[in-house]
Design an enzyme around this catalytic site. Structure first.
Site, short mmCIF file in Angstrom:
data_model
loop_
_atom_site.label_atom_id
_atom_site.label_comp_id
_atom_site.label_asym_id
_atom_site.label_seq_id
_atom_site.Cartn_x
_atom_site.Cartn_y
_atom_site.Cartn_z
N GLN B 113 0.83 -1.21 0.00
CA GLN B 113 0.00 0.00 0.00
C GLN B 113 0.86 1.25 0.00
OE1 GLN B 113 -3.30 0.40 3.03
NE2 GLN B 113 -2.01 2.07 3.70
N SER B 116 0.95 6.52 2.80
CA SER B 116 1.61 7.52 3.65
C SER B 116 2.85 8.10 2.99
CB SER B 116 2.04 6.87 4.97
OG SER B 116 0.92 6.54 5.74
N SER B 148 4.73 -1.51 4.37
CA SER B 148 5.10 -2.86 4.77
C SER B 148 5.04 -3.77 3.55
CB SER B 148 4.19 -3.38 5.89
OG SER B 148 2.85 -3.19 5.56
N GLU B 231 -9.75 -1.91 6.15
CA GLU B 231 -8.70 -2.19 7.11
C GLU B 231 -9.29 -2.31 8.51
OE1 GLU B 231 -4.33 -0.42 8.13
OE2 GLU B 231 -5.88 1.04 7.72
N GLU B 364 -3.81 10.57 19.08
CA GLU B 364 -4.38 11.93 19.07
C GLU B 364 -5.48 12.03 18.01
OE1 GLU B 364 -1.13 11.21 19.40
OE2 GLU B 364 -1.14 11.77 21.52
#
Lengths: 367, 394
Positions: B113, B116, B148, B231, B364
């Protein structure tokens, strides 16, 4: 040490029905103003709302049907406890309908149960409310006459029947003492939580009905069931505090914004929501174990007490803090919940006491 | 047993007869399972499914496992099976589904994937990797991170920016990318534990056919969210036994080694034991809610609870171990196939658990999500909401 695959941690439709009827009745008959009034004007006798609650069967939940009860289980009693935590009405539900009723049923004193189930009689187990287990004896029996002093007994103000454990060597005997009888003095004391006022009991040669047999198991059962269901009350306290504070944070504006739009508050709400969710699972498991008579009950009750008592206090403290000034006032009901939560934390053993006991139960000794 | 369950049982029997697991390669068996519509049974016919209830899948997997057949490759191709495949069903063309689904299920093509980026972590919609149209192809340039399995992957799901003149959410597009092509460089990203579970992926003039675009141009945010929602569905799992996981190791050490016990640490030991048990019960309660078709809102908050617990418990374990807690089992740079909290030492657990409040949404951000979506508190101010991407301060 195995999981209990049969544990049902949800609420059944019947349980939700019971919740609705208890909540409706409490909202009509136990207003925050009425609940706060006991701080200035302590009750004489039992709060009138208890008669109403007994009328819809709350006093009879844990009494077997053959003794005039509803023959329900601790799961239903836990619903009542949750609602009585959400409302903090002064009632003897936990002390009489749960703890005393369980002790009497286990001790075989079933002739007393019918009056309890009907709400005509209110009983209290004569032990300090802080006791997790049977404490050192403070009452002696001499020729059937009881003498001694028991302090900080919850539910004793307004009770007509006292269940007095007397330890004699290796044996614990229960004596049933009528409050009006000679040599019995019940003195209500100012309490941190006046919605569950304590009393000191003085016995000077009081006569009582001695029950046959060793009653230590009956007392343990009462305290254990009480601890298991106190967790549901604590859950109710925490839920009220979370929901009420959340509503307030959505409407209260400062600096031109709802205070609930500030991340400093939102994050505290998220953490509290998590803790209340976890407390619900713990309380539900304890109630379910009590209902099924599961061998895991002692573990479940101590887990629930350790966790739920802390969450309840945290929720009440957050409720006061996040309300700001109004949370500190006598007028606003937040203080009723803080006092109940803090007193409940000590009741039937502190969290630390339950964790220490748990260590013994699951093979993790302190040293 | 329902008619559907009966049908699925018979089809699985037929599959097992035609492809006896004992004499069939796993990849061939899985491909045949796909062809029989028993891979994702809730997918449409012809694409690995039969259009039946998703709950029947566990029955199929159990029946195959009983006969000695291979398990789904959720471990090595979790991104493909759990994320890329459902996204292709929701947004892909038939051609894309035919091209990828069978290979994903059989393990012939492993998927990673590419979401990010160094500048787009919590704010995923701020991805800056550019895809520029060139005829029937797109040319991709940029850098991805925390990928990953990139070093083993054959294909990737990619979110890239195709328009910088519109606000950030509106300028993204979703692609399937062949990982075996020039311009893709995968570098291990060594982390705090010494090993490298993840990679950095550098994309330099990588060419992607427009036929591998999933969804419309500019629809990438919506498609990516479908992936990320899958996910969340994929996470979870069955009821666990008491004292499984990290708490089992720590409590086991306390129980089995009297020399470690110190009375002043007992309350904390028990506090953590209680927290582990309560999390277990809450997970069990969520499972019961799911089984009744009424998932609770609590699930959004559970990740916070697991992270807090893993971090506190692993920190406690180092103190409990005392002298032993000062040692470390392995600093060598390795490429583990999966995270193994329980097979390593306390120091590893402590360090790796730090990621639990960062990966998959920081604590957060999770608190914002719970506060806004579950509790209904007002959303954070978003100054870049209507701002063209190219004007965003970055």
């Amino acid at each position: 040490m195995t999981a209990q695959p049969t544990a049902d941690l949800l609420y059944t439709p019947d349980e939700e029905d019971l919740r609705r009827s208890v909540r409706k009745l409490l909202s009509q008959k136990a207003t925050p103003e009425a609940n706060a009034a006991v701080y200035d004007q302590p009750l004489e006798g039992v709060a009138p709302v208890w008669g109403e609650l007994a009328g819809v069967g709350l006093a009879a939940l844990l009494v077997p049907e053959e003794h005039g009860g509803a023959g329900a289980t601790a799961r239903e009693a836990a619903i009542a406890a949750e609602e009585l935590g959400r409302n903090v009405a002064p009632t003897p539900f936990l002390t009489s309908a749960v703890i005393a009723t369980t002790v009497l049923a286990h001790a075989g004193a079933t002739d007393r149960l019918e009056a309890l189930a009907a709400g005509e009689s209110v009983a209290a187990l004569a032990l300090p409310f802080s006791a997790r287990t049977l404490p050192a004896p403070s009452v002696t029996a001499d020729g059937g006459r009881l003498s001694g002093r028991i302090t900080s007994v919850a539910g004793a103000p307004g009770a007509d029947l006292l269940i007095v454990p007397v330890v004699d060597g290796a044996t614990t005997r229960l004596h049933l003492v009528d409050v009006g009888s000679e040599g019995v003095t019940v003195t209500p004391v100012l309490s941190l939580d006046m919605t569950r006022q304590l009393a000191d009991i003085e016995l000077t040669g009081a006569a009582g009905e001695a029950l046959e047999g060793d009653a230590s198991a009956a007392v343990e059962a009462g305290l254990l069931t009480g601890a298991a269901l106190l967790a549901s009350e604590q859950l109710g306290v925490a839920e009220w505090c979370l929901e009420t504070t959340l509503d307030y944070a959505k409407t209260r504006h400062q600096f031109g914004r709802p205070i609930g739009s500030y991340q400093a508050l939102k994050h505290r709400f998220a953490d509290l929501f998590l803790d209340v969710s976890l407390a619900r699972a713990a309380a539900r498991y304890a109630a379910d174990c009590a209902a099924r008579g599961d061998a895991d009950l002692a573990v479940a009750a101590s887990v629930a007490q350790s966790f739920c008592s802390a969450v309840s206090v945290k929720a009440a403290e957050e409720c006061v803090q996040l309300h700001g000034g109004i949370g500190m006032t006598w007028e606003y009901p937040a203080h009723l919940y803080l006092k109940r939560a803090k007193a409940d934390q000590v009741a039937l053993g502190t969290g630390a006491a339950h964790r220490a006991a748990l260590g013994g139960l699951v093979g993790l000794p302190p040293a | 047993m329902s008619d559907d369950a009966q049908l699925v049982r018979e089809r699985t029997e037929t599959l097992l007869r035609a492809h006896p697991p004992q004499s069939t390669e796993d990849g061939d068996f899985l491909a045949a399972q796909y062809d029989a519509g028993l891979a994702w049974v809730h997918f449409p016919e012809g694409f690995g499914g039969l259009g039946l209830g998703r709950d029947l899948q566990s029955q199929i997997q159990a029946q195959i496992a009983e006969a000695g057949g291979p398990a789904a490759l959720a471990g090595i191709n979790g991104i493909g099976i759990g994320m890329a495949a459902p996204t292709l069903i929701a947004f892909g063309t038939d051609g894309q589904r035919r091209r990828y689904l069978r290979d994903i299920w059989s393990g012939a093509r492993i998927c990673c994937q590419l979401f990010s980026e160094p500048g787009a972590g919590s704010d995923l919609a701020a991805v800056a990797t550019r895809a520029v149209r060139d005829g029937d192809e797109w040319v991709v340039n940029g850098q991805k991170v925390w990928t990953s399995g990139a070093h083993k992957a054959d294909i990737a799901i990619l979110v890239a920016r195709t328009d910088v003149d519109v606000p950030k959410h509106a300028g993204l597009t979703y692609f399937m990318v062949d990982m075996h092509q020039p311009g893709i460089e995968v570098r291990p990203l060594r982390q705090i534990t010494g090993e490298a579970e993840f990679n950095e992926v550098f994309l330099t003039d990588v060419r992607v056919p427009d036929a591998d675009r999933v969804g419309d141009i500019g629809q990438g945010w919506k498609v990516a969210n479908a992936t990320l929602n899958n996910e969340r569905v994929a996470i979870g799992g069955g009821a666990r036994q008491r004292e499984t996981g990290m708490i089992g190791i720590v409590a086991g050490a306390w129980r089995d080694d009297p020399a470690l016990r110190r009375p002043e640490m007992h309350d904390e030991m028990m506090r953590l034991w209680v927290e582990a048990e309560v999390l277990r019960l809450a997970g069990m309660r969520l499972g019961q809610q799911l089984a009744k078709g009424a998932p609770g809102p609590e699930s959004a908050a559970m990740k916070l609870g697991f992270a807090r617990h893993a971090q506190t418990l692993s920190g406690f374990e180092i103190e409990l171990q005392g002298e032993e807690g000062l040692r470390f089992d392995e600093w060598a740079m390795k490429r583990p196939d999966h995270v193994d909290f329980n097979g390593r030492g306390p120091g590893y657990r402590y360090l790796r658990a730090k990621g639990n409040s960062i990966e998959g949404g920081t604590s957060e951000i999770m608190r914002n999500v719970v506060a806004e979506r579950v509790l209904g508190l007002p959303p954070e101010h978003r100054v870049d909401k209507d701002m063209p991407f190219k004007e965003m301060p970055r």
